[in-house]
Scaffold this active site. Structure first.
Site, mmCIF file in Angstrom:
data_model
loop_
_atom_site.group_PDB
_atom_site.id
_atom_site.type_symbol
_atom_site.label_atom_id
_atom_site.label_comp_id
_atom_site.label_asym_id
_atom_site.label_seq_id
_atom_site.Cartn_x
_atom_site.Cartn_y
_atom_site.Cartn_z
ATOM 1 N N ARG A 2 0.867 -1.178 0.000
ATOM 2 C CA ARG A 2 0.000 0.000 0.000
ATOM 3 C C ARG A 2 0.905 1.229 0.000
ATOM 4 O O ARG A 2 2.018 1.191 0.513
ATOM 5 C CB ARG A 2 -0.890 0.033 1.239
ATOM 6 C CG ARG A 2 -1.814 -1.177 1.410
ATOM 7 C CD ARG A 2 -2.612 -1.053 2.705
ATOM 8 N NE ARG A 2 -3.548 -2.166 2.886
ATOM 9 C CZ ARG A 2 -3.306 -3.248 3.614
ATOM 10 N NH1 ARG A 2 -2.134 -3.381 4.229
ATOM 11 N NH2 ARG A 2 -4.206 -4.212 3.730
ATOM 12 N N LYS A 8 -2.280 -1.979 8.019
ATOM 13 C CA LYS A 8 -3.461 -1.418 8.677
ATOM 14 C C LYS A 8 -3.563 -1.917 10.112
ATOM 15 O O LYS A 8 -3.293 -3.078 10.391
ATOM 16 C CB LYS A 8 -4.727 -1.801 7.899
ATOM 17 C CG LYS A 8 -4.870 -1.083 6.569
ATOM 18 C CD LYS A 8 -6.204 -1.419 5.931
ATOM 19 C CE LYS A 8 -6.418 -0.614 4.661
ATOM 20 N NZ LYS A 8 -7.732 -0.883 4.049
ATOM 21 N N HIS A 65 -1.908 2.139 -6.049
ATOM 22 C CA HIS A 65 -2.637 0.896 -5.779
ATOM 23 C C HIS A 65 -2.703 -0.001 -7.014
ATOM 24 O O HIS A 65 -2.829 -1.220 -6.889
ATOM 25 C CB HIS A 65 -4.054 1.216 -5.293
ATOM 26 C CG HIS A 65 -4.756 0.030 -4.705
ATOM 27 N ND1 HIS A 65 -4.530 -0.399 -3.422
ATOM 28 C CD2 HIS A 65 -5.639 -0.839 -5.243
ATOM 29 C CE1 HIS A 65 -5.259 -1.475 -3.181
ATOM 30 N NE2 HIS A 65 -5.941 -1.762 -4.279
ATOM 31 N N ARG A 103 0.053 -2.408 -6.795
ATOM 32 C CA ARG A 103 -0.243 -3.452 -5.796
ATOM 33 C C ARG A 103 -1.183 -4.494 -6.395
ATOM 34 O O ARG A 103 -0.968 -5.702 -6.238
ATOM 35 C CB ARG A 103 -0.865 -2.789 -4.567
ATOM 36 C CG ARG A 103 -1.384 -3.735 -3.479
ATOM 37 C CD ARG A 103 -1.795 -2.904 -2.267
ATOM 38 N NE ARG A 103 -2.681 -3.594 -1.338
ATOM 39 C CZ ARG A 103 -2.289 -4.367 -0.347
ATOM 40 N NH1 ARG A 103 -0.999 -4.602 -0.161
ATOM 41 N NH2 ARG A 103 -3.163 -4.918 0.469
ATOM 42 N N HIS A 155 -4.056 -8.983 3.950
ATOM 43 C CA HIS A 155 -5.508 -8.968 4.088
ATOM 44 C C HIS A 155 -5.934 -9.879 5.242
ATOM 45 O O HIS A 155 -5.465 -11.014 5.336
ATOM 46 C CB HIS A 155 -6.183 -9.474 2.812
ATOM 47 C CG HIS A 155 -6.069 -8.528 1.664
ATOM 48 N ND1 HIS A 155 -6.169 -8.922 0.354
ATOM 49 C CD2 HIS A 155 -5.855 -7.190 1.628
ATOM 50 C CE1 HIS A 155 -6.031 -7.869 -0.440
ATOM 51 N NE2 HIS A 155 -5.831 -6.813 0.313
ATOM 52 N N TYR A 198 -9.531 -8.129 -5.011
ATOM 53 C CA TYR A 198 -8.373 -7.537 -5.671
ATOM 54 C C TYR A 198 -7.918 -8.366 -6.863
ATOM 55 O O TYR A 198 -7.461 -7.846 -7.873
ATOM 56 C CB TYR A 198 -7.190 -7.432 -4.692
ATOM 57 C CG TYR A 198 -7.250 -6.245 -3.787
ATOM 58 C CD1 TYR A 198 -6.674 -5.037 -4.162
ATOM 59 C CD2 TYR A 198 -7.879 -6.322 -2.557
ATOM 60 C CE1 TYR A 198 -6.727 -3.937 -3.332
ATOM 61 C CE2 TYR A 198 -7.942 -5.229 -1.718
ATOM 62 C CZ TYR A 198 -7.359 -4.036 -2.099
ATOM 63 O OH TYR A 198 -7.419 -2.953 -1.265
#
Length: 298
Positions: A148, A172, A244, A247, A270, A279
């Protein structure tokens, strides 16, 4: 009607109890502030504890005129989360958005780049400047490790475990993961780190930050976006791309070359395999190839 106190308490809950990132928490806050602006413009004085489903329905109608269905669905989801928090804290007994359905948006597949398009972007970088060497290392890292943009801007020198073949990523919710790094990505990072970065006057607090601007500060996400957009224009690439996109291309190319979803999930960071499936789109030719290769009745 003093929404500020509820919003601040909610954001503290998201940060401490749920461990969400600063960017995610800010986005939740924007949704509530948008509702507050609607109430103010329509002279509706009501607290979050007393607001009715009718008032919220009016707000959703007004939002629907301004944003696309995907953004509308995100706002509804964010507000539902806020009112669920109020129930959790015993401020309310019900969620006034419970019966309001989000618009159907379908699955939007992000743009992906071919290996040739990625090579063209990197080849367009002007390597005669220090920024060029840095930008090549940035694109190679985004694509080579599937990061990211926020993970790239906060990447530290102390996170590079080149002898072991990994880099440590803080994703995250401050969750850490180790991502394998290829020889080419490692090579270009080392060129930048050893030959370019030592020439910078580094600002206090960024001594360990890998990628810096010419003033010795951490790069912003906006700057990474600009670098990639400018390169796309330079090579005449008519796709809506961003950091992105690299990615997503990383994940797509891994899948197309035989990697399994679970491995890709771990590398992308994830929590749910379902997110990875969003994705990583599968074209029909690849699905046919998988069936003919692996099914016993091929």
């Amino acid at each position: 009607m003093n929404w500020d106190r509820y919003i601040k308490d909610y954001q503290s809950y998201l940060r401490i109890e749920r461990g969400l990132s600063k960017n995610t928490i800010e986005n939740y806050g924007f949704d509530i502030e948008r509702l507050c602006l609607f109430l103010e413009q329509n002279k509706i004085e009501v607290s979050p504890v007393k607001i009715s489903d009718e008032t919220l329905q009016q707000f959703i109608y007004s939002v629907a005129k301004e944003v696309n269905p995907r953004s509308q669905a995100r706002i509804i989801s964010g507000l539902k989360s806020f009112f669920n928090y109020l129930i959790f804290e015993d401020y309310r007994n019900d969620n006034p958005l419970e019966l309001i359905e989000s618009p159907k948006t379908g699955r939007k597949l992000p743009d992906t780049l071919s290996v040739e398009e990625i090579d063209a972007l990197i080849a367009a970088i002007d390597l005669s400047s220090n920024e060029g060497e840095r930008n090549r290392a940035i694109l190679e890292t985004l694509y080579g490790c599937g990061l990211r943009v926020s993970e790239l801007t906060t990447l530290k020198i102390s996170d590079l475990y080149f002898d072991e073949g990994f880099i440590k990523i803080t994703g995250k919710g401050n969750k850490e993961r180790f991502v394998p790094i290829g020889k080419l990505t490692k090579k270009y990072i080392e060129i930048y780190k050893d030959e370019v970065r030592p020439n910078l006057i580094i600002k206090k607090g960024f001594e360990d930050t890998l990628f810096l601007n010419r003033r010795g500060n951490q790069l912003t996400r906006a700057m990474i976006f600009t670098i990639i957009k400018d390169l796309a224009v330079r090579v005449g690439l008519h796709k809506n791309i961003s950091p992105h996109t690299l990615r997503h291309s990383f994940a797509t190319h891994l899948l197309e070359n035989g990697a399994d979803l679970r491995s890709i999930q771990l590398m992308l960071g994830h929590e749910s395999i379902t997110t990875t499936e969003i994705y990583v789109h599968l074209d029909r030719s690849f699905l046919k190839e998988v069936m003919h290769t692996f099914h016993p009745r091929k």
